[in-house]
Design an enzyme around this catalytic site. Structure first.
Site, PDB file in Angstrom:
ATOM      1  N   LYS A 245       2.804 -15.333   1.763  1.00 49.77           N
ATOM      2  CA  LYS A 245       2.977 -16.008   0.471  1.00 49.77           C
ATOM      3  C   LYS A 245       4.475 -16.264   0.345  1.00 49.77           C
ATOM      4  CE  LYS A 245       1.359 -17.566  -3.474  1.00 49.77           C
ATOM      5  NZ  LYS A 245       0.437 -18.716  -3.590  1.00 49.77           N
TER       6      LYS A 245
ATOM      7  N   ASP B 236      -3.413 -18.024  -0.208  1.00 49.91           N
ATOM      8  CA  ASP B 236      -4.438 -18.656  -1.052  1.00 49.91           C
ATOM      9  C   ASP B 236      -5.152 -19.758  -0.267  1.00 49.91           C
ATOM     10  OD1 ASP B 236      -1.968 -19.980  -1.088  1.00 49.91           O
ATOM     11  OD2 ASP B 236      -2.095 -20.560  -3.201  1.00 49.91           O
TER      12      ASP B 236
ATOM     13  N   ASP C 203     -12.496  -8.878   4.143  1.00 50.86           N
ATOM     14  CA  ASP C 203     -13.779  -8.824   3.420  1.00 50.86           C
ATOM     15  C   ASP C 203     -14.391 -10.217   3.328  1.00 50.86           C
ATOM     16  OD1 ASP C 203     -13.541  -6.069   2.920  1.00 50.86           O
ATOM     17  OD2 ASP C 203     -14.304  -6.265   0.870  1.00 50.86           O
TER      18      ASP C 203
ATOM     19  N   TYR D 130       0.828  -1.214   0.000  1.00 50.49           N
ATOM     20  CA  TYR D 130       0.000   0.000   0.000  1.00 50.49           C
ATOM     21  C   TYR D 130       0.858   1.259   0.000  1.00 50.49           C
ATOM     22  CZ  TYR D 130      -4.746  -1.784   0.749  1.00 50.49           C
ATOM     23  OH  TYR D 130      -5.977  -2.360   0.606  1.00 50.49           O
TER      24      TYR D 130
ATOM     25  N   ASP E   8      -6.530  -6.884   3.884  1.00 53.77           N
ATOM     26  CA  ASP E   8      -7.648  -6.185   3.233  1.00 53.77           C
ATOM     27  C   ASP E   8      -8.587  -7.211   2.597  1.00 53.77           C
ATOM     28  OD1 ASP E   8      -9.128  -4.000   2.070  1.00 53.77           O
ATOM     29  OD2 ASP E   8      -8.127  -4.473   0.170  1.00 53.77           O
TER      30      ASP E   8
HETATM   31  C1  IPM Z   1     -10.404  -1.024   3.909  1.00 48.05           C
HETATM   32  C2  IPM Z   1     -10.645  -0.367   2.581  1.00 48.05           C
HETATM   33  C3  IPM Z   1      -9.479   0.556   2.271  1.00 48.05           C
HETATM   34  C4  IPM Z   1      -8.227  -0.297   2.206  1.00 48.05           C
HETATM   35  C5  IPM Z   1      -9.628   1.404   1.003  1.00 48.05           C
HETATM   36  C6  IPM Z   1     -10.913   2.220   1.017  1.00 48.05           C
HETATM   37  C7  IPM Z   1      -8.448   2.298   0.771  1.00 48.05           C
HETATM   38  O1  IPM Z   1     -10.845  -1.326   1.602  1.00 48.05           O
HETATM   39  O2  IPM Z   1     -10.253  -0.300   4.901  1.00 48.05           O
HETATM   40  O3  IPM Z   1     -10.389  -2.258   3.956  1.00 48.05           O
HETATM   41  O4  IPM Z   1      -7.935  -0.891   1.154  1.00 48.05           O
HETATM   42  O5  IPM Z   1      -7.536  -0.389   3.211  1.00 48.05           O
HETATM   43 MG    MG Z   2     -10.976  -3.308   2.339  1.00 46.94          MG
END
Ligand code: IPM
Ligand code: MG
Length: 357
Positions: A192, A224, A252, A141, A248
């Site tokens: 990884k 993975d 999710d 990042y 990240d």
């Molecule tokens: C998160 C989001 C952010 C990230 C984006 C909005 C920059 O997806 O906080 O998970 O990738 O960290």
């Molecule tokens: Mg995110």
């Protein structure tokens, strides 16, 4: 002495969900449990519209002074065409970097009653309680060099750099082990290492740090496989620690196991416990302004704020219990709605949690 909280509502559903958090904080403060000074600042696309930048100097200054920052969400189609360096997401990344909040805690907890909201079978997700510890201020990042440029063949080429220093890996792993010590003592480090040297070092350092925590059990998993295992048998995980990008993505995925990403809070902490608190979900422009967004992730982020930055873990537990109560009462926002429950909007859900406190 009162504590200072900065609320940065941002874009999309940000203002709606932080309104509920603001109400909750005010209710706690008014009850005399915890004197708070709550300020608000401009952030994200909303700040771009006002000041031309996603993280105005005034907001950053307020954030530095605050004991904790509560974030809504940033971004939306309106700001997607602006040059990359000034997009709302850059404001979020700049805030994380400027405050040095390197430890991002993303608990994925399935609240009883929400089994049906998950796309996985109830017996797979029942009792789910994972803590994902994501490194937040390093890795690909932030690595340099980065950019899009023309190569020698006159073709456009995009590049980013994955870099982790030993110190960065060590401090995030320590956070994971400290948290595991208060849970079931199991840490799974995700990398990884079979392909990427930066994460080969990650694995080595994680192992070295693990030696300082003999009461914990450290395992390693390739990312993975970790993604597959999260969908296959998520109950095997206690604490997962991983890099910025992997965290990240995996958070999710873990969010969906709990029924809705609308349920997941997060805390981003610096070395002294100062934190930025925000829902894991984004600005959801498709439902913004309709009053239907789920405020629970943000309210649960307030609980994390109470626990990690305001030294009020008793109140944190009360907020979490209030969320459980409201779910047991059958109240649901649209994203977690199932048959036999009552669908409510953002404000009604917020009021119900405060009433249950
Ligand atoms: C998160 C989001 C952010 C990230 C984006 C909005 C920059 O997806 O906080 O998970 O990738 O960290
Ligand atoms: Mg995110």
């Amino acid at each position: 002495m009162s504590k200072k909280i900065l609320v940065l509502a941002g874009d999309g559903v940000g203002p709606e969900i932080t309104r509920e958090a603001h109400k909750l904080l005010k209710a706690l403060s008014d009850a005399g449990d915890l004197p708070l000074e709550i300020e608000v600042g401009a952030f994200g696309g909303a700040a771009i519209d006002q000041d031309g930048v996603p993280l105005p100097a005034a907001s950053l200054a307020l954030a530095r002074e605050a004991d904790a920052v509560l974030l809504g969400a940033v971004g939306g189609p309106k700001w997607e065409a602006i040059e990359r360096a000034r997009r709302p997401e850059r404001g979020l990344l700049a805030l994380r970097a400027e405050l040095g909040v390197f430890a991002n805690l993303r608990p994925a907890v399935l609240y009883p009653g929400l089994e049906a909201a998950s796309t996985l079978r109830p017996e797979v997700v029942r009792g789910l309680d994972i803590m994902i510890v994501r490194e937040l201020t390093g890795g690909i990042y932030f690595g340099e060099p980065r950019g899009i440029a023309e190569n020698a063949e006159g073709e456009r080429e995009g590049h980013n750099t994955l870099v982790y220093s030993e110190r960065e890996i060590e401090r995030i792993c320590r956070v994971a082990f400290e948290i595991a010590a208060k849970r079931h003592g199991r840490v799974c480090s995700v990398d990884k290492a079979n392909v990427l040297e930066a994460t080969e070092l990650w694995r080595t350092v994680a192992t070295e740090v693990g030696a300082d925590y003999p009461e914990s059990r450290l395992s390693h998993m390739y990312v993975d496989n970790a993604a597959m295992q999260l969908a296959r048998a998520p109950g095997q995980f206690d604490v997962m620690v991983t890099s910025n990008l992997f965290g990240d993505i995996l958070s999710d995925l873990a969010a969906m196991l709990t029924g809705s990403i609308g349920m997941l809070p997060s805390a981003s902490l610096d070395a002294d416990g100062k934190g930025v608190y925000e829902a894991v979900h984004g600005s959801a422009p498709d439902i913004a302004g309709k009053g239907i967004a789920n405020p629970l992730a943000t309210l649960l982020s307030v609980a994390m704020m109470l626990r990690y930055s305001l030294n009020a873990s008793g109140l944190a537990e009360q907020v979490e219990a209030a969320v459980s109560t409201v779910l047991k009462q059958g109240l649901r926002t649209a994203d977690i709605m199932s048959s036999g429950c009552r669908e409510v909007g953002t404000a009604e859900m917020g009021d119900a949690v405060i009433a249950a406190l």
